[in-house]
Design an enzyme around this catalytic site. Structure first.
Site, PDB file in Angstrom:
ATOM      1  N   ARG A 113       0.855  -1.188   0.000  1.00  0.00           N
ATOM      2  CA  ARG A 113       0.000   0.000   0.000  1.00  0.00           C
ATOM      3  C   ARG A 113       0.889   1.234   0.000  1.00  0.00           C
ATOM      4  NH1 ARG A 113       2.320   2.380   3.574  1.00  0.00           N
ATOM      5  NH2 ARG A 113       0.753   3.990   3.405  1.00  0.00           N
ATOM      6  N   GLY A 114       0.215   2.398  -0.211  1.00  0.00           N
ATOM      7  CA  GLY A 114       0.980   3.630  -0.402  1.00  0.00           C
ATOM      8  C   GLY A 114       1.017   3.891  -1.907  1.00  0.00           C
ATOM      9  N   ALA A 115       0.708   5.130  -2.301  1.00  0.00           N
ATOM     10  CA  ALA A 115       0.479   5.414  -3.727  1.00  0.00           C
ATOM     11  C   ALA A 115       1.651   5.023  -4.638  1.00  0.00           C
ATOM     12  CB  ALA A 115       0.121   6.893  -3.874  1.00  0.00           C
ATOM     13  N   ARG A 122      -7.907  -0.570  -6.528  1.00  0.00           N
ATOM     14  CA  ARG A 122      -8.085   0.578  -5.626  1.00  0.00           C
ATOM     15  C   ARG A 122      -8.243   1.838  -6.489  1.00  0.00           C
ATOM     16  NH1 ARG A 122      -4.338   1.067  -0.564  1.00  0.00           N
ATOM     17  NH2 ARG A 122      -6.240   2.083   0.194  1.00  0.00           N
ATOM     18  N   GLN A 135      -1.842   2.652   9.732  1.00  0.00           N
ATOM     19  CA  GLN A 135      -0.539   2.768   9.053  1.00  0.00           C
ATOM     20  C   GLN A 135       0.462   3.567   9.885  1.00  0.00           C
ATOM     21  OE1 GLN A 135      -3.508   3.360   7.706  1.00  0.00           O
ATOM     22  NE2 GLN A 135      -3.619   2.788   5.557  1.00  0.00           N
ATOM     23  N   ASP A 188      -2.151  10.885  -2.474  1.00  0.00           N
ATOM     24  CA  ASP A 188      -2.541   9.820  -3.400  1.00  0.00           C
ATOM     25  C   ASP A 188      -2.930  10.372  -4.756  1.00  0.00           C
ATOM     26  OD1 ASP A 188      -3.107   8.807  -0.518  1.00  0.00           O
ATOM     27  OD2 ASP A 188      -2.801   7.058  -1.802  1.00  0.00           O
ATOM     28  N   ASN A 199      -5.622  12.464   0.185  1.00  0.00           N
ATOM     29  CA  ASN A 199      -4.697  11.666   1.004  1.00  0.00           C
ATOM     30  C   ASN A 199      -5.511  10.897   2.036  1.00  0.00           C
ATOM     31  OD1 ASN A 199      -1.939  10.880   1.587  1.00  0.00           O
ATOM     32  ND2 ASN A 199      -2.119  12.044   3.472  1.00  0.00           N
ATOM     33  N   LYS A 200      -4.822  10.134   2.833  1.00  0.00           N
ATOM     34  CA  LYS A 200      -5.460   9.255   3.827  1.00  0.00           C
ATOM     35  C   LYS A 200      -6.522   9.977   4.635  1.00  0.00           C
ATOM     36  CE  LYS A 200      -5.113   5.814   4.262  1.00  0.00           C
ATOM     37  NZ  LYS A 200      -6.131   4.919   3.629  1.00  0.00           N
TER      38      LYS A 200
HETATM   39  O1  MRU Z   1      -4.602   3.302   2.052  1.00  0.00           O
HETATM   40  P1  MRU Z   1      -3.120   3.522   1.921  1.00  0.00           P
HETATM   41  O2  MRU Z   1      -2.343   3.043   3.083  1.00  0.00           O
HETATM   42  O3  MRU Z   1      -2.596   3.006   0.593  1.00  0.00           O
HETATM   43  O4  MRU Z   1      -2.993   5.098   1.878  1.00  0.00           O
HETATM   44  C1  MRU Z   1      -1.732   5.674   1.800  1.00  0.00           C
HETATM   45  C2  MRU Z   1      -1.730   7.133   1.958  1.00  0.00           C
HETATM   46  O5  MRU Z   1      -2.735   7.783   2.066  1.00  0.00           O
HETATM   47  C3  MRU Z   1      -0.383   7.789   1.908  1.00  0.00           C
HETATM   48  O6  MRU Z   1      -0.363   8.925   2.694  1.00  0.00           O
HETATM   49  C4  MRU Z   1      -0.138   8.184   0.451  1.00  0.00           C
HETATM   50  O7  MRU Z   1      -0.252   7.067  -0.391  1.00  0.00           O
HETATM   51  C5  MRU Z   1       1.142   8.815   0.245  1.00  0.00           C
HETATM   52  S1  MRU Z   1       2.407   7.608   0.252  1.00  0.00           S
HETATM   53  C6  MRU Z   1       3.887   8.205  -0.157  1.00  0.00           C
END
Ligand code: MRU
Length: 349
Positions: A49-51, A92, A198, A239, A249-250
């Site tokens: 996970r993470g963009a 996603r 996270q 994201d 973002n999250k």
């Molecule tokens: O649902 P996730 O854990 O994939 O969400 C991740 C985030 O929101 C991060 O802040 C975002 O991807 C930036 S990662 C460099």
């Protein structure tokens, strides 16, 4: 474990090897994925996970599809890759890096002029190039962004925008690493980031493994720490960022930005150009809604009554007026964003 140099995703003899983020922080384990379907499943389950990380994982998924293909000609392979691309894009919806990565791989396949076997090899090379580029981009963002950090700063961050969310080094946390490499002392307040945690499971793990002083807080304590003057800056990942500066973002990022503005604390998203979406109107971007169990259970244990109604959006939108500036590998983007973002970001599709 040292996260300064670690690579979280790699191609190894026709397989994709990546850190299983669901096992952290108890166990550091790697998953070996042998098919594009396994990659899609790992993205969906948030094992990766993470963009930026899901972008590179998706590119490797397309490479796996090509590597394993029994297609007899180029047209058949292209059809298989398009089908794989649709499957990966269906995992996603919010982080644009996933769509960018799949389109970059499919674009290369369509333009390629050599034979079938050369095309397969080129797709594997391209996925590896994207992994290398991600690491280099994060190092550059660190160099660009570290000038915003002063010696002794306390930085609040949300979710995980670190090495684990990328191929390595991280976006927002990469800026903190770069500041540290320049000899600045930086300490971090990490929010736990309910419901997938996270911040608790990943950010506090990777930062404390690297020797940062990190304090974990419940998401609900952000106002408390800001009101007491305990936060100098907020750095988060993103994201998706639209051309007018709306930052996806999250979930929980928006309320942090509102509180930061109230307390006069600068709020900086840190994101590579692959996280920008110059096409979509921010109102049309799909926000992922996740499942019931993430909210009604913690660590497998039920915390809410059976049958309770649940809403579980995974992301929110921070409007441009709450954003101080945006750190990218191409420089720091300042307001007005509708003028500066299109100038800085020319997508390299
Ligand atoms: O649902 P996730 O854990 O994939 O969400 C991740 C985030 O929101 C991060 O802040 C975002 O991807 C930036 S990662 C460099």
């Amino acid at each position: 474990m040292n996260f300064f140099e670690l690579r979280t995703i790699r191609w190894e003899d026709g397989k994709v090897v990546l850190i299983d983020q669901l096992s952290l922080p108890e166990r550091l384990e790697f998953l070996t994925l042998r098919s594009c379907e396994e990659v899609a499943d790992a993205i969906k389950r948030m094992a990766v996970r993470g963009a930026p990380a899901i972008g590179v994982a998706a590119a490797m998924g397309i490479a796996l599809k090509a590597y394993n293909s029994k297609a007899r000609d180029r047209e058949e392979l292209l059809r298989e890759l398009e089908e794989a691309g649709r499957m990966l894009k269906g995992t996603r919806p919010t982080a644009i890096n996933l769509f960018w990565a799949v389109d970059r791989m499919l674009g290369l396949a369509e333009r390629f002029e050599g034979g079938l076997e050369e095309l397969k090899e080129e797709l594997v090379r391209e996925a590896n190039r994207m992994a290398d580029e991600d690491f280099e981009t994060n190092r550059r963002m660190g160099e660009v962004g570290e000038g915003l950090i002063e010696d002794g700063d306390v930085v609040l961050t949300h979710c995980n925008a670190g090495a684990l969310a990328t191929v390595g080094y991280g976006t927002a946390l990469g800026v903190l690493r770069a500041a540290r490499e320049r000899g600045k002392c930086v300490s971090v307040i990490a929010t736990e980031t309910r419901p997938a945690l996270q911040g608790a499971r990943l950010t506090s793990f990777e930062l404390s493994s690297d020797g940062f002083h990190v304090t974990l807080i419940p998401d609900t304590a952000v106002g408390y720490v800001m009101e007491r003057g305990m936060v100098d800056k907020v750095l988060v990942g993103a994201d998706r960022i639209t051309r007018d500066g709306h930052v996806f973002n999250k979930i929980g990022t928006y309320q942090i930005a509102v509180l930061a503005e109230r307390h006069g604390i600068p709020f900086y998203p840190v994101a590579p150009s692959s996280s920008f979406d110059l096409e979509s109107d921010w109102r049309s971007v799909k926000i992922e809604l996740r499942g019931y169990d993430e909210v009604v259970k913690i660590g497998g244990r039920r915390i809410a009554p059976k049958g309770v109604n649940v809403l579980n959006p995974a992301f929110d939108v921070t409007p441009p007026e709450l954003v101080s500036a945006i750190v990218t590998e191409r420089g720091i983007i300042k307001k007005p964003f509708e003028e500066s973002i299109p100038k800085f970001i020319k997508k390299n599709l």
